[in-house]
Design an enzyme around this catalytic site. Structure first.
Site, PDB file in Angstrom:
ATOM      1  N   SER A  12       0.438  -9.862 -18.493  1.00 45.31           N
ATOM      2  CA  SER A  12       1.881  -9.920 -18.307  1.00 45.31           C
ATOM      3  C   SER A  12       2.287 -11.353 -17.954  1.00 45.31           C
ATOM      4  CB  SER A  12       2.322  -8.905 -17.249  1.00 45.31           C
ATOM      5  OG  SER A  12       3.729  -8.748 -17.246  1.00 45.31           O
ATOM      6  N   GLU A  17       0.973  -9.865 -27.048  1.00 44.34           N
ATOM      7  CA  GLU A  17       1.489  -8.528 -26.738  1.00 44.34           C
ATOM      8  C   GLU A  17       2.927  -8.682 -26.303  1.00 44.34           C
ATOM      9  OE1 GLU A  17       2.110  -6.871 -23.631  1.00 44.34           O
ATOM     10  OE2 GLU A  17       1.415  -8.303 -22.153  1.00 44.34           O
ATOM     11  N   HIS A  54       0.719  -4.087 -22.217  1.00 40.09           N
ATOM     12  CA  HIS A  54       1.409  -3.161 -21.329  1.00 40.09           C
ATOM     13  C   HIS A  54       1.260  -1.695 -21.717  1.00 40.09           C
ATOM     14  CE1 HIS A  54       3.303  -6.924 -20.056  1.00 40.09           C
ATOM     15  NE2 HIS A  54       3.738  -6.283 -18.982  1.00 40.09           N
TER      16      HIS A  54
END
Length: 337
Positions: free
Chosen positions: A110, A241, A308
């Site tokens: 993240s 991502e 995620h």
């Protein structure tokens, strides 16, 4: 030449919050994660930042950087694992002491991936894109997640193979944690734009595209210098991502990367499963992948175990990798050379 840290048995984990800390009502999650690490043979040192969260950050940029720098210089701390990601890690980059960063692992994803990529690009030290600390609080880890320790205990000159997961978690159910934390219910299927067997070879670089795109044009995102100084012009496999971008925002970000030269000498791109990828006027993520593959004339694999939508494979920024996708299954062989 890439420098690879090595995770020893009984290592001490430094827990600091370079982005978001843990609010008071969730302190129990962090305490459980720390206790689980101790039960698994690790020592744990938590910094002050992890226990605070206000105005979308754990502390001021200077405070976060000070704590991170101190843990990097502390010989008694062997690996740094933030509790989780967040939103504003980019604020602290200008205060980091990259000249004195030690050869120790940083693990996370993240917003943490911004720190990982910047560190590898600036120093040539490999960093680990994978699980965060909070998600290691379960009684055990699933087969994909638990590989983080094996990967980080791989010695320089050796290689390690990871396979695609069998199932993934479609939605977060924080009130229904399983013994391995995740609710793995959906069949994993790696896909490619060519709908055939794909093999890609090169040096891995990447992270959460929502955040790492903001390195473009800064001293922390100089891809060309990294290629010249640390991998001597070898090809790159980018892994991305998408946490929260619409398909048009994803497309804009990828075009910006292309125009900034990030995809020069790129042998292929892999995309993790996404909780976002919101279509805009029937423009889908698959459209984005297909267009990019055609423009760059490279293979693209997508919906891999990254990001995620857990579980996720531990991907090492800087490692030489062979990524294969065939009939919905996949594998990533990483060589620490």
């Amino acid at each position: 030449m890439i420098k690879y840290p090595f995770l020893e048995n009984g290592a001490t984990i430094g827990v600091t919050a370079p982005s978001s800390g843990v609010p008071a009502e969730l302190h129990g999650l962090l305490k459980t994660a720390c206790e689980r690490m101790k039960m698994n043979g690790f020592h744990v040192i938590c910094g002050d930042t992890v226990w605070n969260q206000d105005k979308a950050r754990s502390a001021s940029a200077e405070k976060r950087a000070e704590e991170f720098n101190a843990m990097m210089l502390d010989d008694n701390i062997h690996i740094i694992i933030p509790p989780w990601g967040g939103e504003l890690l980019i604020e602290m980059l200008e205060y980091l002491d990259f000249d004195n960063i030690q050869n120790k692992w940083i693990l996370g994803y993240s917003d943490t991936s911004l720190l990982l990529l910047a560190t590898t690009l600036k120093t040539g030290i490999a960093t680990a894109h994978g699980t965060n600390l909070i998600d290691l609080r379960g009684e055990y880890s699933d087969d994909t997640t638990k590989m983080w320790q094996s990967v980080l205990s791989t010695k320089k000159g050796e290689s390690i193979l990871q396979q695609s997961s069998f199932k993934y978690q479609k939605e977060w159910e924080f009130d229904k944690p399983t013994p391995c934390i995740f609710n793995l219910t959906e069949e994993t299927e790696w896909k490619s734009t060519s709908n055939s067997k794909v093999t890609i070879k090169g040096r891995l670089l990447g992270g959460c595209i929502d955040t790492i795109r903001h390195l473009i044009g800064t001293p922390f995102g100089e891809i060309q210098n990294f290629k010249e100084n640390y991998i001597k012009g070898e090809s790159i496999i980018w892994f991305f991502e998408n946490c929260g971008l619409s398909t048009t925002d994803l497309r804009r970000s990828l075009v910006q990367m292309k125009l900034a030269g990030w995809f020069e000498s790129c042998s292929g791109i892999v995309f993790g499963r996404s909780p976002a990828n919101y279509p805009v006027s029937n423009y889908t993520a698959e459209d984005v992948y297909k267009e990019l593959s055609e423009e760059l004339q490279i293979p693209i694999i997508y919906d891999i175990d990254c990001g995620h939508v857990p579980p996720q494979i531990t991907l090492i920024n800087g490692a030489y990798a062979e990524v294969e996708s065939n009939s919905g299954k996949g594998a990533i062989l990483q060589n620490f050379i």
